[in-house]
Design a protein around this motif. Structure first.
Motif, PDB file in Angstrom:
ATOM      1  N   GLN A 179      17.222  10.269 -38.137  1.00 16.13           N
ATOM      2  CA  GLN A 179      16.518  10.419 -36.866  1.00 16.13           C
ATOM      3  C   GLN A 179      17.497  10.474 -35.697  1.00 16.13           C
ATOM      4  N   SER A 183      17.600  13.417 -33.161  1.00 14.64           N
ATOM      5  CA  SER A 183      17.275  13.123 -31.770  1.00 14.64           C
ATOM      6  C   SER A 183      18.415  13.504 -30.833  1.00 14.64           C
ATOM      7  N   ASN A 215      18.627   8.565 -24.015  1.00 12.49           N
ATOM      8  CA  ASN A 215      17.888   9.005 -25.201  1.00 12.49           C
ATOM      9  C   ASN A 215      17.257   7.823 -25.918  1.00 12.49           C
ATOM     10  N   SER A 216      18.079   6.829 -26.234  1.00 10.67           N
ATOM     11  CA  SER A 216      17.568   5.660 -26.964  1.00 10.67           C
ATOM     12  C   SER A 216      16.606   4.857 -26.098  1.00 10.67           C
ATOM     13  N   THR A 218      14.653   6.007 -23.712  1.00  8.45           N
ATOM     14  CA  THR A 218      13.389   6.731 -23.639  1.00  8.45           C
ATOM     15  C   THR A 218      12.569   6.530 -24.907  1.00  8.45           C
ATOM     16  N   SER A 219      13.233   6.604 -26.042  1.00  8.26           N
ATOM     17  CA  SER A 219      12.531   6.396 -27.317  1.00  8.26           C
ATOM     18  C   SER A 219      11.951   4.992 -27.400  1.00  8.26           C
TER      19      SER A 219
END
Length: 465
Positions: A179, A183, A215-216, A218-219
């Protein structure tokens, strides 16, 4: 002098994976159709009195008798997804007819893509300012709404307190690694292509840090949005959270719409969600296409760098793949998409490319040379930890994960009831090997075409000073 020709197969392999990645435009298509239908006075997936419904359907709240959910029933959202949107056929052998609503959404999506990238980064950069930031507005709205729903904290507890026994399962960590690769697009060459537009002294070190953080982060925040709504959905149906959790397209196109249908002002929350999903998929898609266009243009600069030719090339690519992707909006299109998703961009491709890139950069080109170049570019010398990652940790983890994938490989099945025919599995493995084998086959081809003994050829192709 470093001779990279032996490793050009990595770039060609990345380009092939990008082509398979184009198929994810179908998520944008589905989101656009749901978005349009969300403006109706009554959400079509919120009732079971429609022409596509069968007799074994429940409304969004579920049917309960003595607190026991009836068996042999399906939700209205599920039937809307399978029978109204997809019109699912019996299998990949039965493509059926094109779903005209999806075809129009597909055309709109490719048109949006074309006008986003037709001028190169000059146009795509401007579009990205909106498509990359607007989903955060929707995310905050949905987060606030989700946290105020009854039962939301049950979903959040399920999200934040995982089953520790599952963490001991190596398969969970392998999936997590895959992932991350997907991602961050770290093994697809997209970051390399976009980074090539930067000035030499651009602080890539800082860019990478913020990219990983955003990125992390937001996830992580998106997890609260999703699981708070799933907790609300479980609360309404009187079941546990794990019974409503779904993976794959079912989470976005069945579970979440079903949950919003239970809320006051369901149209507003549905529009917010699918607006967010649409622009997220738009951003992801046109960046992938831009990466492919730039890669081909760099290979043939005299052909595509002339005035007016770039716009024509982008138009040809968008038109060609629009026609190809019409297969994805047929009644059997979901089976094709799942096949591409499972084999064309499988984690085996990510792990093999990660291994190959580390061998090419850290061992052939030299990890110390990379560190020196980054220091020259940014004025800061990276930690020795990065050198250890490039040379040892990432190659070891990638190789281990790649081997475990092959050992634990399972055939793709849809909803645990549909098994693909043998020719479809053969086609799937052909997609996997079309990118993976590009690396060794290209290297072997260069060794065969270069004069000299095996040792001389190896030194010549891998040399660096």
């Amino acid at each position: 002098m470093y001779n990279p020709i032996c490793f050009l197969g990595i770039g060609y392999g990345n380009t092939i994976i990008k082509l398979y990645d184009f198929s994810y435009i179908i998520i944008q298509v589905w989101a656009l159709l749901y978005l349009v239908l969300s403006f109706r006075s009554q959400l079509p997936w919120g009732s079971c009195e429609n022409t596509w419904n069968t007799g074994k359907v429940t409304v969004a709240y579920g049917i309960q008798t003595n607190h026991t959910v009836l068996t042999n029933t399906t939700s209205a959202a599920t039937e809307f997804w399978e029978r109204r949107v997809l019109g699912m056929s019996g299998g990949i052998e039965e493509l059926g007819s094109v779903r005209w609503e999806l075809a129009l959404c597909l055309l709109a999506s490719w048109m949006f893509c074309y006008f986003s990238i037709w001028k190169g980064v000059r146009s795509s950069g401007k579009v990205a300012y909106f498509t990359a930031t607007f989903p955060y507005v929707m995310l905050v709205i949905l987060l606030i709404r989700g946290l105020t729903l009854p039962g939301a904290w049950d979903g959040i507890y399920y999200y934040l307190y995982p089953d520790l026994n599952r963490l001991a399962n190596l398969e969970v960590w392998i999936e997590a690694g895959s992932q991350i690769c997907f991602s961050f697009s770290v093994t697809l060459g997209i970051l390399n292509v976009l980074g090539s537009y930067n000035e030499y002294n651009n602080n890539c070190y800082k860019d990478c840090f913020w990219l990983c953080l955003l990125n992390s982060g937001t996830s992580f925040v998106a997890g609260f949005v999703v699981f708070s709504v799933l907790g609300f959905m479980a609360h309404k149906q009187g079941v546990t959270v794990d019974s409503v959790v779904q993976s794959g397209p079912g989470l976005a196109f069945i579970a979440y719409p079903q949950a919003t249908a239970m809320m006051p002002l369901p149209q507003f929350w549905t529009v917010c969600f699918f607006l967010m999903l649409f622009f997220l998929s738009v951003d992801t898609h046109f960046v992938t296409v831009e990466g492919f266009i730039t890669s081909i243009s760099d290979l043939f600069p005299k052909l595509f760098r002339k005035s007016g030719r770039h716009e024509i090339f982008v138009l040809v690519i968008c038109l060609f793949f629009f026609l190809i992707h019409l297969m994805l909006v047929t009644e059997g299109g979901i089976y094709i998409f799942q096949l591409i998703d499972y084999y064309g961009t499988t984690r085996a491709c990510h792990y093999f490319m990660a291994l190959s890139e580390c061998l090419a950069l850290a061992w052939s080109f030299g990890a110390d040379r990379i560190i020196n170049i980054i220091e020259d570019m940014t004025g800061h010398r990276p930690s020795v930890f990065f050198k250890l990652c490039w040379k040892y940790i990432i190659p070891l983890l990638s190789l281990t994960s790649f081997i475990l994938y092959l050992v634990d490989y399972k055939h793709l099945k849809i909803n645990d009831w549909y098994t693909y025919p043998d020719w479809a599995y053969a086609l799937g493995w052909t997609m996997t090997l079309s990118s993976v084998l590009m690396v060794p086959l290209w290297a072997a081809g260069q060794m065969c075409l270069t004069a000299g003994t095996f040792r001389q050829v190896s030194v010549h192709l891998l040399q660096h000073k």
